[in-house]
Design an enzyme around this catalytic site. Sequence first.
Site, PDB file in Angstrom:
ATOM      1  N   ARG A  39      40.178  41.288  39.287  1.00 20.69           N
ATOM      2  CA  ARG A  39      40.729  40.043  38.737  1.00 20.69           C
ATOM      3  C   ARG A  39      41.880  39.456  39.516  1.00 20.69           C
ATOM      4  NH1 ARG A  39      40.492  42.035  33.175  1.00 20.69           N
ATOM      5  NH2 ARG A  39      38.433  41.369  32.558  1.00 20.69           N
ATOM      6  N   PHE A  58      34.658  32.582  33.471  1.00 21.84           N
ATOM      7  CA  PHE A  58      34.057  33.844  33.899  1.00 21.84           C
ATOM      8  C   PHE A  58      35.103  34.915  34.151  1.00 21.84           C
ATOM      9  CE2 PHE A  58      33.566  32.890  38.761  1.00 21.84           C
ATOM     10  CZ  PHE A  58      34.928  32.784  38.883  1.00 21.84           C
ATOM     11  N   GLU A  59      34.657  36.130  34.416  1.00 26.11           N
ATOM     12  CA  GLU A  59      35.521  37.311  34.567  1.00 26.11           C
ATOM     13  C   GLU A  59      36.365  37.558  33.329  1.00 26.11           C
ATOM     14  OE1 GLU A  59      37.129  39.044  37.825  1.00 26.11           O
ATOM     15  OE2 GLU A  59      36.586  37.480  39.244  1.00 26.11           O
ATOM     16  N   GLY A  60      35.820  37.285  32.195  1.00 24.90           N
ATOM     17  CA  GLY A  60      36.599  37.436  30.972  1.00 24.90           C
ATOM     18  C   GLY A  60      37.216  36.109  30.596  1.00 24.90           C
TER      19      GLY A  60
END
Lengths: 622, 381
Positions: free
Chosen positions: A305, A426-428
């Site tokens: 992240r 995206f990515e959480g």
Amino acid sequence: MSGCALFLRRAATAARACPALVALSASRRPLSTSRPSRAFAKELFLGKIEKKRVFPFPEVSQDELNEINQFVGPVEKFFNEEVDSQKIDREGKIPDDTLEKLKSLGLFGMQVPEEYGGLGLSNTMYARLGEIISLDGSITVTLAAHQAIGLKGIILVGTEEQKANYLPRLASGEHMAAFCLTEPASGSDAASIQTRATLSEDKKHYILNGSKVWITNGGLANIFTVFAKTEVVDSDGSVKDKMTAFIVERDFGGVTNGKPEDKLGIRGSNTCEVHFENTKVPVENVLGEVGGGFKVAMNILNSGRFSMGSAVAGMLKKLIELTADYACTRKQFNKRLSEFGLIQEKFALMAQKAYVMESMAYLTAGMLDQPELPDCSVEAAMVKVFSSESAWQCVSEALQILGGSGYMKDYPYERMLRDARILLIFEGTNEILRMFIALTGLQHAGRILTERIHELKRGNVTTIMETVGRRIRDSLGRTMDLGLTGNLGVVHPSLGESANKLEENVYYFGRTVENLLLRFGKTIVEEQLVLKRVANVLINLYGMVAVLSRASRSIRIGLRNHDHEILLANMFCTEAYVQNLFSLSQLDKDAPENLDEQIKKVSREILEQRTYICAHPLERTS
Amino acid sequence: MSLVPHPPEPPKKPIKAPAPHEELFRQEPGGERDKASFVRAVQNFGQYNVRKRGHVDFIYLALRKMREYGVERDLTVYNLLLDIFPKEVFRPRSVIQRIFLHYPRQQECGIAVLEQMENHGVMPNKETEFLLIQIFGRKSYPMLKYLRMRLWLTRFKNINPFPVPRDLPQDPVDLAKLGLRHIEPDLSARITVYQMPLSDDLTGTEDPIQPHIVGIQSPDQQAALAHHNPARPVFVEGPFSLWLRSKCVYYHILRADLLPPEERKVEKIPEEWNLYYPMQLDLDYGRSGWDDYEFDIDEVEEGPIFAMCMAGAHDQATLAKWIQGLQETNPALAQIPVIFRLAGSTGELLTSSGLEEPPRPLCEVQEEDDDHRKQQQQGRS
């Protein structure tokens, strides 16, 4: 009487003495479950700043810097000359020769260790390269899906045979990787996936059945990291469904993908559905252990992240250049656009956000690069939330500066705006990550404060006296000295005021966290509006810390334009301080600024009718 | 032949005693002064003089000679000089020696070496530190100076807000561009090369037939020139000098005199200008004293400057070519009379305006368009 007063005074002095002493005495008592976690963000929840982790700002040696600059040159040249982002956006795919060139530059295996054919870059260097790659959104997302999540699993938890088998081909770009977790019914809710993997009779294969949706690189990838539910027999004999990670190759058969989706932004990346029909996966291809897929997924997602911070910072820097050219040349009302205050404000905002983002990203990367492998998942999440929201805001403002031309497809601004919108999702998703940040910290703080809360509830006199003394002291003075300024201070005196604001905020935040835990306890998991405010405060605090650390180092070393950095740092700290005070005051019980109850009531009434329920303004009763 | 000795000749200049050890630096016939010969001279000192007598004087002499040999920015040479000191002799061994400055002349000499390093911006390294510790000990003044250099030289490296690169470009056109960019750092100003230097092969680069002309003008200046009243002349003044490290370049400016107060027109904000909000509020009062941050400065106003150029030659022909080049982007210049006010000599210490002592001013007042057009035609043919 006098004895009581003496007792009170002694307790008050004990409370007035360094609050660290109080916490220290608390930690000397036997605690049940906590292990000594030295992560920085979690300590902020207790109102402590771990100075050793963040001051001084992590540095790289001159040799490493020269090495990374050698990489940076050709990549930058390639992106400036040969990548035509407009064409990629219009056609919806990345041309093959661009992909080939990326493979030859080695960008497909940046974090793969060198013995498997990759570049073996550290986190800091990876973040640095990410700054340049972010000039084109689709390429960034394709590369990130391939290496930051696609093959990260193999690097993190893969066995030697798996690494030797797959990593060389993946690092050279011969095969692409994809990360398959999302299903139509489970996006953020990862544990509810329906894909099943059953063990075959000869116990040598798993049969995989299911479909995954919105998989980046789904059409191009050959190697998928698939998460499926398997039956696991527990130690006490009960059979449960647990998630397991598998490495699935397309050659195993039964892997089909749907057509590429037509998206709002990052149109060059290939996103499609992937269906698995009776795919035979050998038992050796299980990543990690059977039933341990959840942890594998968490580790993979947490480790990739932080690079979003530096990628967005790189994009913002380019944006500032382009927009400044325009603002300094265009004249309206006989004045240049750059002379109007509102435009100057927008530039200051972009510069400030870019500075904070860079500082946070490289601070996190430096922390991750340390040999003790600390747990920086909270910091990485904070970087992601801040940078994605700032990206959206800043690109929008830049488009606004250009006015009508920003809206036209001839200029890159609308494409960058569309590409930046996905960053919040995206990515959480940002909402989920805010919950993650707040809850992880609260859990850590809760463990340490459990003892004290128990004693308070039991009615231990000393603890009550301490608490009362501390509250009286808090209501009198607001300044707290946590050792950032002063003789042994780590912050340069020009940033002294901002450091004082940070210390005050951190202390007040620690106290607020304690109060929240006292009030809500376990049920705080349901209070999302409270958690959102906690997360916002924490993100601001981390930003302030990163900015102070980097600015102090700049002054100490004498980097170019360090006075500009001091300006940006002080500006951001002042703004963040005021925002934090407001959020923290909203978290008090029955605070008039707290509109949570009203918000919940309004949304309940709307959602009951599933429409807007107010009467039309033109309606009459007679 | 008489045996009577000649009377001594009267001294023409004061007799200079040769510095000790100067013969080591005597240039061999045919040898050139460079790093190798300097290093050889230093090593010869150590060779001829095992006990290193007079090393302090030798080091002072070597420091003076460094500039001739061109090694003043070389760290290895400084380390070599520090190596001349005998080690372990000057370190204080007792408390009394530490209180009083032990071997003061040698410590001063060490400080002098470091000071010359600092003046030329050379950063000492670990080898220097090791040598200093060996020679003077850790608590000596040279060591203190070394620590201060380590701290402050890094901090001052980027302190110049307008840095000039150390290696100036040799090409005169590039040097002119660098100089003009220094004078006008505003990025909207555009640099144009009106003429590249062309030299005849016979004469070589010493005397180019066609000198280079590089000019700079910003859009604001272009607009001001377009609005200039053709009745008033513009002046080409120069040459003024600009020093870039050790090189001096000369530039000329195109300027006009200030309009006298009666002819200056005040820009009136038109009534219907902005569709959305009023550009001017018709209130009676101005800015109140609370918010007034302007100072009462006695401002000396200068006339507008319309363009600048740097040229290889400083005569009127070259500058006339510059004006012709400017006319392409500023067509209004064709109507405006141009007066050349050039100072005759190209001494390096001109006064700023160049008008106070023009020894032989080449004044040529151009009449109206026809003369100018004739000049143009001449220039083109």
